[in-house]
Design a protein around this motif. Sequence first.
Motif, PDB file in Angstrom:
ATOM      1  N   ARG A   1      -5.804   1.964  -2.180  1.00  0.00           N
ATOM      2  CA  ARG A   1      -4.486   1.751  -1.571  1.00  0.00           C
ATOM      3  C   ARG A   1      -4.100   2.942  -0.706  1.00  0.00           C
ATOM      4  NH1 ARG A   1      -1.493  -2.503  -3.683  1.00  0.00           N
ATOM      5  NH2 ARG A   1      -2.300  -3.388  -5.624  1.00  0.00           N
ATOM      6  N   ARG A   2      -4.270   4.146  -1.253  1.00  0.00           N
ATOM      7  CA  ARG A   2      -3.911   5.349  -0.502  1.00  0.00           C
ATOM      8  C   ARG A   2      -4.796   5.507   0.727  1.00  0.00           C
ATOM      9  NH1 ARG A   2      -5.345  10.271   0.493  1.00  0.00           N
ATOM     10  NH2 ARG A   2      -7.286  10.032  -0.667  1.00  0.00           N
TER      11      ARG A   2
ATOM     12  N   GLU B   1      -8.378   1.457  -7.807  1.00  0.00           N
ATOM     13  CA  GLU B   1      -7.550   0.686  -6.882  1.00  0.00           C
ATOM     14  C   GLU B   1      -6.505   1.558  -6.207  1.00  0.00           C
ATOM     15  OE1 GLU B   1      -4.231  -2.797  -7.339  1.00  0.00           O
ATOM     16  OE2 GLU B   1      -6.157  -3.156  -8.338  1.00  0.00           O
ATOM     17  N   HIS B   2      -5.911   2.496  -6.961  1.00  0.00           N
ATOM     18  CA  HIS B   2      -4.859   3.329  -6.375  1.00  0.00           C
ATOM     19  C   HIS B   2      -5.408   4.206  -5.252  1.00  0.00           C
ATOM     20  CE1 HIS B   2      -6.011   7.247  -8.169  1.00  0.00           C
ATOM     21  NE2 HIS B   2      -6.422   6.526  -9.192  1.00  0.00           N
ATOM     22  N   ARG B   3      -6.673   4.620  -5.394  1.00  0.00           N
ATOM     23  CA  ARG B   3      -7.271   5.440  -4.325  1.00  0.00           C
ATOM     24  C   ARG B   3      -7.523   4.597  -3.081  1.00  0.00           C
ATOM     25  NH1 ARG B   3      -9.671   9.503  -2.133  1.00  0.00           N
ATOM     26  NH2 ARG B   3     -11.717   9.351  -1.166  1.00  0.00           N
TER      27      ARG B   3
ATOM     28  N   LEU C   1       0.811  -1.216   0.000  1.00  0.00           N
ATOM     29  CA  LEU C   1       0.000   0.000   0.000  1.00  0.00           C
ATOM     30  C   LEU C   1       0.845   1.267   0.000  1.00  0.00           C
ATOM     31  CD1 LEU C   1      -2.590  -1.130   2.709  1.00  0.00           C
ATOM     32  CD2 LEU C   1      -2.856  -1.237   0.227  1.00  0.00           C
TER      33      LEU C   1
ATOM     34  N   ARG D   1       6.141   0.740  -4.017  1.00  0.00           N
ATOM     35  CA  ARG D   1       5.646   0.234  -5.300  1.00  0.00           C
ATOM     36  C   ARG D   1       6.451   0.836  -6.453  1.00  0.00           C
ATOM     37  NH1 ARG D   1       1.024  -2.263  -5.995  1.00  0.00           N
ATOM     38  NH2 ARG D   1       0.446  -1.064  -7.840  1.00  0.00           N
ATOM     39  N   GLN D   2       6.838   2.102  -6.329  1.00  0.00           N
ATOM     40  CA  GLN D   2       7.683   2.720  -7.350  1.00  0.00           C
ATOM     41  C   GLN D   2       9.045   2.031  -7.397  1.00  0.00           C
ATOM     42  OE1 GLN D   2       7.825   6.855  -6.294  1.00  0.00           O
ATOM     43  NE2 GLN D   2       5.610   7.110  -6.443  1.00  0.00           N
TER      44      GLN D   2
ATOM     45  N   ALA E   1       3.108   3.825  -1.674  1.00  0.00           N
ATOM     46  CA  ALA E   1       3.374   4.228  -3.058  1.00  0.00           C
ATOM     47  C   ALA E   1       4.867   4.216  -3.370  1.00  0.00           C
ATOM     48  CB  ALA E   1       2.787   5.612  -3.315  1.00  0.00           C
TER      49      ALA E   1
END
Length: 350
Positions: free
Chosen positions: A274-275, A270-272, A153, A158-159, A155
Amino acid sequence: MEQQAIPIALIADYALRGGATGITLLMAGFLLATRPLREVTVFGALFALGAGVYAMLSVEPLQDMLGPAFVPLKLLAMLSPAFFWLFIMALFDDEFAFRTWMAAPPVAIAALFLVCFPFPATERASKLAHVAIVLALMVHILRMTRCNLRDDLVAARRQFTGIVVFLVPLVCLAIGVIEVYELFNLRGGFASPAIAAMLLCVSAAFAFGIAGIRKSLFPQPVASAPQPNGTNSAADRFDLARLEKLMNEGIYLNSGLTIGELANRMNMPEHRLRRLINKGLGYRNFAAFINDHRIEEARRRLSEPETAREQITSLAFDLGYSSLAPFNRAFRERIGMSPSQYREKALATS
């Protein structure tokens, strides 16, 4: 007397190796300066140091200058892939703890290197075995990055995972070429500058990944469970309430629940989500978020006299686990005892 011109290939070779060494030494210093000093920073720094040493050790004038120090430095260089493997494991696991079995790859690599001194005839077999171990470690790293992309989760991590996916094949290629180069005692041409260029690319990619995302890669030690962020916006609070409602309805009991499926249920990207779980609830891993809800439900059921005869295996399947082992492991990590021990203690005091 006319001076002999220095070949362009040799100049390029030294320049590229010097650049790779400089970058990796800077990264090692950066990692060791990061506080608190943890396993992940130590392993990362050891990898950076080993990679830097690896880049320069093939420079023959430097080998002559090092004298007896060449052997320990060469050993550090040979161990750099194992340190990279340990670094990735510590980076992706917020509850990482070094275990005895993790010493096996570096010990095996060290043994293969050192055995060549009393038994020179084993050098070729040792190099091939070393390459095989490194390739196995890189395959494991790629598997870990795939799992990390699914559940992480954070960011920044993940980068960095995307950089690792690029870095691992490059490390494999560089090590494979270098070992073949040394195995067949190749000299001359542009082989050495090409190897130096690969080492520079590996060093630059690692430096970019670490320096670009800084301390957000490294979790701070916490003494308690993740806590909600008090600065959530009104929209976030609304979505968190929706998420809590879904969890109270028992969606976490679905076996194999993924963050993509949960995002679909909530009708949000999905990205929201996760954040939201990371920033809003303080979780760094989706599996940890789901496991906390499952373990809390397990504690409730294990404490009830009405379910005292329920099989632990049956409970694990009801909670969404695919087998008993991951349930036992998750329960013990969070509660400090096995489910059976917890049940006995809870029922004895009820």
